[in-house]
Design a protein around this motif. Structure first.
Motif, PDB file in Angstrom:
ATOM      1  N   VAL A  23     -11.978 -17.137  10.103  1.00 21.86           N
ATOM      2  CA  VAL A  23     -10.719 -17.713   9.616  1.00 21.86           C
ATOM      3  C   VAL A  23     -10.168 -16.897   8.467  1.00 21.86           C
ATOM      4  O   VAL A  23      -8.958 -16.639   8.361  1.00 21.86           O
ATOM      5  N   LEU A  24     -11.089 -16.442   7.582  1.00 20.00           N
ATOM      6  CA  LEU A  24     -10.648 -15.643   6.451  1.00 20.00           C
ATOM      7  C   LEU A  24     -10.040 -14.319   6.910  1.00 20.00           C
ATOM      8  O   LEU A  24      -9.000 -13.878   6.395  1.00 20.00           O
ATOM      9  N   ALA A  25     -10.660 -13.677   7.896  1.00 17.81           N
ATOM     10  CA  ALA A  25     -10.145 -12.393   8.385  1.00 17.81           C
ATOM     11  C   ALA A  25      -8.776 -12.566   9.046  1.00 17.81           C
ATOM     12  O   ALA A  25      -7.852 -11.760   8.849  1.00 17.81           O
ATOM     13  N   VAL A  26      -8.606 -13.627   9.835  1.00 16.33           N
ATOM     14  CA  VAL A  26      -7.312 -13.881  10.487  1.00 16.33           C
ATOM     15  C   VAL A  26      -6.229 -14.158   9.442  1.00 16.33           C
ATOM     16  O   VAL A  26      -5.091 -13.672   9.547  1.00 16.33           O
ATOM     17  N   THR A  27      -6.607 -14.918   8.400  1.00 14.67           N
ATOM     18  CA  THR A  27      -5.631 -15.222   7.340  1.00 14.67           C
ATOM     19  C   THR A  27      -5.180 -13.957   6.632  1.00 14.67           C
ATOM     20  O   THR A  27      -3.988 -13.757   6.352  1.00 14.67           O
ATOM     21  N   VAL A  28      -6.154 -13.075   6.304  1.00  8.63           N
ATOM     22  CA  VAL A  28      -5.819 -11.827   5.621  1.00  8.63           C
ATOM     23  C   VAL A  28      -4.921 -10.951   6.505  1.00  8.63           C
ATOM     24  O   VAL A  28      -3.946 -10.343   6.048  1.00  8.63           O
ATOM     25  N   ALA A  29      -5.199 -10.897   7.816  1.00 11.03           N
ATOM     26  CA  ALA A  29      -4.382 -10.082   8.720  1.00 11.03           C
ATOM     27  C   ALA A  29      -2.954 -10.624   8.816  1.00 11.03           C
ATOM     28  O   ALA A  29      -1.967  -9.864   8.781  1.00 11.03           O
ATOM     29  N   VAL A  30      -2.815 -11.936   8.938  1.00 11.00           N
ATOM     30  CA  VAL A  30      -1.484 -12.543   9.019  1.00 11.00           C
ATOM     31  C   VAL A  30      -0.705 -12.322   7.719  1.00 11.00           C
ATOM     32  O   VAL A  30       0.498 -12.002   7.730  1.00 11.00           O
ATOM     33  N   ALA A  31      -1.384 -12.462   6.578  1.00 18.58           N
ATOM     34  CA  ALA A  31      -0.726 -12.263   5.294  1.00 18.58           C
ATOM     35  C   ALA A  31      -0.269 -10.811   5.139  1.00 18.58           C
ATOM     36  O   ALA A  31       0.836 -10.537   4.643  1.00 18.58           O
ATOM     37  N   THR A  32      -1.138  -9.885   5.579  1.00 19.17           N
ATOM     38  CA  THR A  32      -0.767  -8.465   5.484  1.00 19.17           C
ATOM     39  C   THR A  32       0.455  -8.152   6.351  1.00 19.17           C
ATOM     40  O   THR A  32       1.392  -7.456   5.934  1.00 19.17           O
ATOM     41  N   ALA A  33       0.490  -8.659   7.596  1.00 22.86           N
ATOM     42  CA  ALA A  33       1.620  -8.413   8.496  1.00 22.86           C
ATOM     43  C   ALA A  33       2.896  -9.052   7.946  1.00 22.86           C
ATOM     44  O   ALA A  33       3.989  -8.453   8.011  1.00 22.86           O
ATOM     45  N   THR A  34       2.751 -10.268   7.409  1.00 20.83           N
ATOM     46  CA  THR A  34       3.923 -10.939   6.851  1.00 20.83           C
ATOM     47  C   THR A  34       4.479 -10.188   5.654  1.00 20.83           C
ATOM     48  O   THR A  34       5.704 -10.013   5.499  1.00 20.83           O
TER      49      THR A  34
END
Length: 417
Positions: A23-34
């Motif tokens: 969950v942490l990795a997915v959150t970081v990826a989404v935040a980076t893309a956003t």
């Protein structure tokens, strides 16, 4: 490898740890893309966009232009770049630098218009890139002021008004809130009534405008007359005095004026006769003009032929020049003979009177006379080509008996056979 194995073993042995890390990795990826999307939409240049074309445009004024807001540059309504900088110039204009996406060509005949997205002045530049025969703009090229246009601000219009009008507009805006509170119920009907009232005022307004123009012209004319009279009052006085003198002389010559007026009917009659003669002359002149119009079609060709004839005559005169030069001595020698011929002509006058009837009688015998001349070269020879012949020798006194030349006529001459 050992540490990775220990970490993998821990993830498998501790309940829920793998799920939390995922969950942490997915959150970081989404935040980076956003974050990357927001930064790109904000207008930040990325390394692969370093080949963007940077040009400038000069405006007489650039209100509400804020380069830090990354305001857009549009072509046909499509964003193709952004405003990079805006700097005032020494001549009072504003130079706006803008960058355009790669693949876009802007020519030196391009036009730029500074517009607003909303009434609150969110500005952008509408760019017409131009085209041939213009030349493409290079890096740092500038669109001059005559090819740019900006949005007129509301305050610029208000500054043209006087203080009373601005106060009235301010009061109107302040009262508009209260007046429009019940707009849905009363405004449509009120607007309809206002429209009818304004239409009824139209004739009055037209008459007032016409009267205002007339009054303006009258005031201007009166001012001009007053100015002229004030500047030339001495001349006006002289004119008044001259008029008075003329009227006095006219009053003294009243009887003579009456006699002159009595002669006017006769003058009118003579004038009427002259006009009638002129009318008759016009009737005769019309056919002449028609004939002249018809001859005008052939006149150019006739003049052309006459020009050719004159050219030939000119050449003949040139050719006759040497002959005339040679004839001058001969003519000079003949002058004494010409003076003698004058007296001789006086003696020949009685003879020439008989020549017309003699010629009339000789004409029927011309054929025989021609044969006679053809057979011999002399009227007095006794032989010809065929031998000797008998010939007659006539001695005629022409001055006395011209009628004896032909048979049947009375002759008094001498005849020898």
């Amino acid at each position: 490898m050992r540490r990775i194995g220990q970490l993998w073993g821990r993830l498998r042995n501790i309940p829920g740890l793998g799920r939390d890390l995922l969950v942490l990795a997915v959150t970081v990826a989404v935040a980076t893309a956003t974050t990357a999307y927001i930064v790109m939409q904000y207008g930040t240049n990325v390394p692969w966009q370093d080949d963007r074309l940077t040009i400038a445009a000069e405006f007489d004024s650039a209100p509400s232009v804020d380069p830090s807001s990354k305001q857009e540059v549009r072509i046909a309504g499509v964003p193709v770049g952004k405003i990079e900088a805006a700097d005032p110039q020494e001549n009072g204009t504003t130079r706006i630098e803008m960058s355009v996406n790669p693949g876009r060509t802007v020519y030196d005949n391009a036009r730029a218009v500074l517009r607003s997205k909303a009434p609150v002045n969110i500005m952008y530049i509408s760019l017409d890139p131009g085209g041939p025969p213009g030349e493409p703009l290079t890096e740092g090229g500038t669109i001059p002021v005559p090819q740019t246009q900006r949005l007129t601000q509301p305050w610029e219009l208000l500054n043209k008004l006087d203080d009373r009008t601005r106060d009235a507009i301010t009061s109107l805006i302040n009262e508009a809130d209260a007046a429009l509170a019940t707009a849905p119920e009363h405004l449509p009907e009120g607007l309809d009534e206002t429209s009818a009232v304004m239409n009824s005022f139209r004739p009055v307004v037209e008459e007032l405008r016409s009267r205002r123009e007339s009054i303006s012209e009258l005031v201007t004319s009166v001012a001009q007359v007053s100015t002229a009279v004030a500047e030339d009052d001495e001349r006006l006085a002289q004119l008044t005095s001259s008029l008075q003198t003329s009227l006095s002389v006219l009053a003294e010559r009243d009887e003579e004026l009456g006699d002159t007026l009595e002669q006017v009917p006769g003058l009118s009659q003579d004038l009427e006769q002259a006009m009638t003669s002129t009318s008759n002359l016009t009737d005769q002149l019309d056919p002449t003009l028609d004939a002249l119009h018809g001859a005008s079609d052939e006149l150019p060709s006739t003049l052309s032929t006459l020009s050719d004839t004159m050219a030939e005559a000119g050449r003949m005169v040139d050719a006759a020049g040497p002959t005339v030069e040679e004839a001058r001595p001969v003519v000079a020698d003949l002058r004494p003979l010409a003076s003698d011929l004058n007296s001789t002509l006086d003696d020949l006058a009685p003879v020439t009177e008989h020549l017309p009837p003699a010629t009339k009688r000789i004409v029927p015998w011309l054929d025989n006379l021609a044969a006679f001349v053809y057979q011999t070269s002399s009227a007095f020879s006794l032989s010809d080509e065929n031998g000797g012949l008998g010939r007659g020798n006539f001695n005629i006194n022409v001055a006395e008996t011209v009628d004896g030349l032909v048979p049947g006529a009375d002759s008094e001459g001498t005849e020898d056979n």
